[in-house]
Design a protein around this motif. Structure first.
Motif, PDB file in Angstrom:
ATOM      1  N   GLY A 129     -40.669 -71.066 -24.194  1.00  9.55           N
ATOM      2  CA  GLY A 129     -39.947 -70.199 -25.124  1.00  9.55           C
ATOM      3  C   GLY A 129     -40.483 -70.280 -26.530  1.00  9.55           C
ATOM      4  N   LYS A 130     -41.587 -70.992 -26.741  1.00 13.79           N
ATOM      5  CA  LYS A 130     -42.166 -71.172 -28.076  1.00 13.79           C
ATOM      6  C   LYS A 130     -43.418 -70.306 -28.218  1.00 13.79           C
ATOM      7  N   PRO A 131     -43.547 -69.577 -29.327  1.00 11.21           N
ATOM      8  CA  PRO A 131     -44.787 -68.833 -29.546  1.00 11.21           C
ATOM      9  C   PRO A 131     -45.921 -69.792 -29.871  1.00 11.21           C
ATOM     10  N   PRO A 132     -47.145 -69.488 -29.466  1.00 10.62           N
ATOM     11  CA  PRO A 132     -48.257 -70.413 -29.701  1.00 10.62           C
ATOM     12  C   PRO A 132     -48.623 -70.565 -31.162  1.00 10.62           C
ATOM     13  N   THR A 133     -48.161 -69.646 -32.010  1.00  8.58           N
ATOM     14  CA  THR A 133     -48.433 -69.753 -33.442  1.00  8.58           C
ATOM     15  C   THR A 133     -47.357 -70.545 -34.162  1.00  8.58           C
ATOM     16  N   HIS A 134     -46.418 -71.127 -33.410  1.00 10.90           N
ATOM     17  CA  HIS A 134     -45.333 -71.916 -33.991  1.00 10.90           C
ATOM     18  C   HIS A 134     -45.924 -73.145 -34.673  1.00 10.90           C
ATOM     19  N   ALA A 135     -45.902 -73.177 -36.001  1.00  7.80           N
ATOM     20  CA  ALA A 135     -46.529 -74.274 -36.739  1.00  7.80           C
ATOM     21  C   ALA A 135     -45.665 -75.526 -36.756  1.00  7.80           C
ATOM     22  N   LEU A 136     -44.458 -75.425 -36.184  1.00  7.95           N
ATOM     23  CA  LEU A 136     -43.524 -76.538 -36.300  1.00  7.95           C
ATOM     24  C   LEU A 136     -43.244 -77.176 -34.946  1.00  7.95           C
ATOM     25  N   LEU A 137     -44.206 -77.099 -34.032  1.00  6.22           N
ATOM     26  CA  LEU A 137     -43.990 -77.711 -32.715  1.00  6.22           C
ATOM     27  C   LEU A 137     -43.700 -79.193 -32.860  1.00  6.22           C
ATOM     28  N   ASN A 138     -44.300 -79.830 -33.810  1.00  9.31           N
ATOM     29  CA  ASN A 138     -43.937 -81.197 -34.189  1.00  9.31           C
ATOM     30  C   ASN A 138     -44.462 -81.449 -35.584  1.00  9.31           C
ATOM     31  N   GLU A 139     -44.236 -82.636 -36.093  1.00  9.96           N
ATOM     32  CA  GLU A 139     -44.587 -82.881 -37.483  1.00  9.96           C
ATOM     33  C   GLU A 139     -46.071 -82.804 -37.759  1.00  9.96           C
ATOM     34  N   GLU A 140     -46.920 -82.931 -36.722  1.00 12.38           N
ATOM     35  CA  GLU A 140     -48.359 -82.818 -36.929  1.00 12.38           C
ATOM     36  C   GLU A 140     -48.839 -81.369 -36.845  1.00 12.38           C
ATOM     37  N   GLY A 141     -48.001 -80.466 -36.356  1.00  9.34           N
ATOM     38  CA  GLY A 141     -48.367 -79.058 -36.280  1.00  9.34           C
ATOM     39  C   GLY A 141     -49.468 -78.764 -35.275  1.00  9.34           C
ATOM     40  N   VAL A 142     -49.498 -79.446 -34.121  1.00  5.78           N
ATOM     41  CA  VAL A 142     -50.532 -79.193 -33.119  1.00  5.78           C
ATOM     42  C   VAL A 142     -50.263 -77.866 -32.431  1.00  5.78           C
ATOM     43  N   ALA A 193     -54.530 -65.630 -32.744  1.00  2.00           N
ATOM     44  CA  ALA A 193     -54.222 -66.974 -33.238  1.00  2.00           C
ATOM     45  C   ALA A 193     -53.312 -67.689 -32.257  1.00  2.00           C
ATOM     46  N   GLY A 194     -53.735 -68.886 -31.831  1.00  2.00           N
ATOM     47  CA  GLY A 194     -52.953 -69.643 -30.874  1.00  2.00           C
ATOM     48  C   GLY A 194     -53.316 -69.380 -29.431  1.00  2.00           C
ATOM     49  N   TYR A 195     -53.936 -68.227 -29.145  1.00  2.00           N
ATOM     50  CA  TYR A 195     -54.315 -67.877 -27.778  1.00  2.00           C
ATOM     51  C   TYR A 195     -55.816 -68.050 -27.526  1.00  2.00           C
ATOM     52  N   ARG A 196     -56.603 -68.083 -28.574  1.00  2.00           N
ATOM     53  CA  ARG A 196     -58.054 -68.028 -28.414  1.00  2.00           C
ATOM     54  C   ARG A 196     -58.611 -69.338 -27.878  1.00  2.00           C
ATOM     55  N   SER A 242     -65.312 -64.209 -22.850  1.00  2.00           N
ATOM     56  CA  SER A 242     -65.644 -64.315 -21.435  1.00  2.00           C
ATOM     57  C   SER A 242     -64.377 -64.282 -20.582  1.00  2.00           C
ATOM     58  N   GLN A 243     -64.567 -64.170 -19.270  1.00  2.93           N
ATOM     59  CA  GLN A 243     -63.425 -64.204 -18.370  1.00  2.93           C
ATOM     60  C   GLN A 243     -62.755 -65.572 -18.386  1.00  2.93           C
ATOM     61  N   LYS A 244     -63.530 -66.640 -18.543  1.00  2.00           N
ATOM     62  CA  LYS A 244     -62.950 -67.976 -18.633  1.00  2.00           C
ATOM     63  C   LYS A 244     -62.104 -68.116 -19.902  1.00  2.00           C
ATOM     64  N   ALA A 245     -62.517 -67.452 -20.980  1.00  2.00           N
ATOM     65  CA  ALA A 245     -61.714 -67.464 -22.204  1.00  2.00           C
ATOM     66  C   ALA A 245     -60.419 -66.688 -21.997  1.00  2.00           C
ATOM     67  N   ASP A 246     -60.479 -65.612 -21.208  1.00  5.59           N
ATOM     68  CA  ASP A 246     -59.250 -64.902 -20.824  1.00  5.59           C
ATOM     69  C   ASP A 246     -58.286 -65.831 -20.089  1.00  5.59           C
ATOM     70  N   VAL A 247     -58.842 -66.656 -19.197  1.00 12.02           N
ATOM     71  CA  VAL A 247     -58.003 -67.586 -18.434  1.00 12.02           C
ATOM     72  C   VAL A 247     -57.303 -68.556 -19.377  1.00 12.02           C
ATOM     73  N   TYR A 248     -58.018 -69.045 -20.390  1.00 12.20           N
ATOM     74  CA  TYR A 248     -57.393 -69.940 -21.368  1.00 12.20           C
ATOM     75  C   TYR A 248     -56.218 -69.227 -22.059  1.00 12.20           C
ATOM     76  N   SER A 249     -56.459 -68.004 -22.512  1.00  5.70           N
ATOM     77  CA  SER A 249     -55.391 -67.251 -23.185  1.00  5.70           C
ATOM     78  C   SER A 249     -54.207 -67.036 -22.259  1.00  5.70           C
TER      79      SER A 249
END
Length: 655
Positions: free
Chosen positions: A555-568, A523-526, A537-544
């Motif tokens: 310093g923020k984990p990618p699963t951080h739901a509070l990055l901003n009020e929209e939760g992007v 979650a957050g890396y895929r 794929s290897q290109k998907a590895d590059v994205y992760s």
């Protein structure tokens, strides 16, 4: 009367002149006044330019200054009144990590469009000013790590749009007021002189948000007198607050009853333990404290395993031994056939000496390291002192032949930035993998673990080295064939040696598990194009890996739901900051103190954004990624002049 008209009109014009609408000229004058008042080693603004919009840290819209970001630029002294009253179009003001003191100037109240106010890490003092509470558009307010005193005003309820409120590390006293009008996503009042109970609406936040205070309730536990916890010898009757003291006889009866019940429970435990030990000759399964839900059966699950806690004295393969004994009526570990199907010995890779066998592993004491995507990992200490990491796989869905073929491929991988797989064990009920033990844990724990006193901040050298090591490990995997990928790149799978060199773990396991293990594992890396997490794929590895780089930098984990009020998600949040604001706001606070590597930080940020492109064809290969990281690591070791971070940020946003 006519001759009097002109003087009167002139007088009215002079009176209204101070009320004229501010423009970019007045904004420019205010910024120059700010520079004169508080200095700063990077406020080398070119005063000959008529527009301030190209000055470092300044952004304009509609011919007004809307963003002023000056974090960590050695501003000192007091902010005078008369500056912010002219910067009335400000939406973001960041003066964090400076040495500003005194009180916040009252004319900041004129900035009614202000949405983000970052003043943390200064020496501001006095009470939190009331005029802040007329800034009704505020979304983020950070006053942490200053010298504010007094009580927390209930007037915070006026800021109905507020999502972030950080006021930790001050000298605030009294209790926390009810903040019923707010819907906060981020909140912290730790390390203040606060007392009393935590309001019900704030009890959903973790205990770390309240540590270093005398608060109680919610995540900090019950307050005295809560839920019937009255002084000894008193009980609450009928829930109406009436108290009645217990007699001495009643208390004595309760004590005797508890002692008798304890003795009965102890006898039952001894009986069941002896009965259980008669069924298993290989290990003492009563030592099992962290069972999985499926193995062994008839055992309750422990919450500690879910939390990645430690339990000394637990036999790492106790459950495996129990399963083998139950299925075969004897300890299958003594089977002498290691290579044939059904073999019940450890299968080792390479020519390394076999310093232990399966029975040694079953007897080893262990600690739970964590519960991950593919199973639970343990630190196992053998009788000889050898330390290894053991992973108990779960949800393995392929046949034994397929398992052995896949795992042989994994065992053949040999690179200094991969965690080597030393051996494996396969049976119908248990699949164990034995790895080298990495003493410093994972990058995830290092980035997001304890950040209290005594923790050494992660500097640029360590972070860039980890990024480089991880890139080399993944590049090696990709070099083994066009269809070979990692499939589960995340910070918890980047493990560290004592010298903070990184090694990639969990590679090659994605094809072993069933679909029940895969939906949330990354979650957050895929990558957005991945529909089946078992086929990456290897290109998907590059994205992760790009997301991993963003995690290292922010310093923020990618699963951080509070990055901003929209939760992007993390990549979109970073891209929005780079495009609309100043890139420095993206970086982890611990990195901003290393001013001489700004250029390298921005270069790595650009690489991360390139890796996290939505379209796979636009992403670089891992070979290109590794080369770019090597170059910026070499660049950071040179004594180059300090670069202009804002210019680099502008270059990124224009690409």
């Amino acid at each position: 009367m006519e001759p009097l008209r002109l003087p009167i009109l002139l007088l009215i014009s002079l009176l209204l002149l101070p009320l004229a609408k501010p423009d970019l000229g007045s904004d420019r004058a205010a910024l120059l006044a700010l520079r004169s008042a508080v200095g700063g080693r990077t406020l080398l603004w070119n005063a000959t330019l008529q527009t301030p919009c190209n000055w470092a840290g300044v952004k304009c819209e509609n011919n007004r200054v809307t963003v002023l970001r000056l974090p960590g630029v050695a501003l000192s002294g007091e902010l005078p009144n008369g500056i912010f009253g002219n910067l009335t179009a400000l939406r973001t003001l960041s003066l964090r990590l400076n040495a500003l003191k005194g009180s916040i100037p009252s004319d900041l109240a004129a900035c009614t469009s202000l949405r983000n106010l970052y003043l943390q890490g200064n020496l501001f003092s006095g009470q939190i000013p009331e005029f802040l509470f007329i800034l009704h558009d505020l979304v983020r307010l950070n006053l942490a790590s200053n010298n504010f005193s007094g009580e927390i005003p209930a007037s915070f309820n006026n800021l109905t749009r507020l999502k972030t409120l950080y006021i930790e590390n001050n000298q605030l006293s009294g209790s926390i007021p009810e903040l019923k009008a707010l819907s906060l996503d981020q909140f912290n009042v730790s390390n203040n002189l606060l007392n009393g109970s935590i309001p019900a609406k704030l009890q959903t936040f973790t205990k770390e948000c309240f540590l270093g205070t005398s608060l109680c309730g919610g995540p900090l536990g019950l307050c005295p007198g809560d839920n019937g916890t009255l002084p000894t010898g008193e009980v609450n009757i009928n829930g109406n607050g009436n108290k009645r003291k217990l007699s001495g006889g009643v208390i004595a009866g309760i004590v005797i009853g508890c002692v008798v019940a304890s003795l009965i429970i102890l006898v039952l435990l001894i009986f069941f333990c002896r009965k259980r030990s008669q069924k298993t000759s290989s290990v003492d399964v009563t030592a099992l404290k962290h069972p999985e839900s499926e193995i062994p059966r008839d055992k309750p699950a422990s919450a500690d395993a879910e939390n990645g806690g430690y339990n000394n004295g637990y036999s790492v393969a106790a459950a495996a031994a129990a399963a083998m004994t139950a299925g075969n009526g004897k300890n299958e570990a003594n089977n002498n056939s290691a290579a044939a199907p059904g073999a019940k010995k450890l299968v080792f890779f390479g020519n390394a000496p076999r310093v232990f066998d399966l029975e040694d592993l079953l007897r080893a004491s262990a600690e739970v390291l964590g519960k991950g995507t593919f199973g639970t990992a343990y630190k196992a200490v053998l009788d000889t002192g050898t330390v290894v990491a053991v992973k108990r796989l779960k949800d393995v869905t392929i046949t034994e032949k397929e398992f052995r073929e896949n795992i042989e491929t994994v065992g053949a991988m040999d690179h200094e930035n991969l965690v080597p797989l030393r051996a494996y064990y396969y049976s119908r009920d248990e699949k164990l993998l034995v790895y080298d033990y990495m003493p410093m844990g994972s990058l995830s724990a290092l980035l997001h673990g304890n950040k209290g006193a005594g923790r050494t901040p992660l500097n640029w050298e360590i972070r860039s080295r980890i990024a480089h090591n991880a890139a080399r490990g993944i590049e090696y995997l990709h070099s083994q064939g066009p269809n070979i990928s990692h499939g589960n790149i995340k910070s918890s799978n980047i493990l560290l040696t004592k010298s903070y060199n990184a090694r990639v773990s969990d590679f090659g396991l994605a094809h072993l598990v069933g679909p029940s293990s895969t939906p949330n594992r990354v979650a957050g890396y895929r990558a957005p194009e991945v529909t089946d997490p078992r086929r990456v794929s290897q290109k998907a590895d590059v994205y992760s890996f790009g997301v991993l780089l963003l995690e290292i930098l922010t310093g923020k984990p990618p699963t951080h739901a509070l990055l901003n009020e929209e939760g992007v998600d993390l990549p979109r949040w970073v891209q929005s900051i780079v495009k609309e604001e100043w890139t420095s706001e993206v970086f982890d606070l611990e990195l901003l103190r290393y001013q001489n590597v700004d250029e390298e930080m921005v270069q790595l940020l650009q690489l991360a954004i390139d890796c996290a492109e939505q379209y796979p064809d636009r992403r670089p290969t891992m070979s290109e990624v590794t080369s770019r990281i090597e170059e910026l690591c070499r660049s950071s070791s040179r004594d180059d002049p300090q670069p202009d971070l804002v210019k680099e940020a502008s270059d990124i946003s224009s690409r």
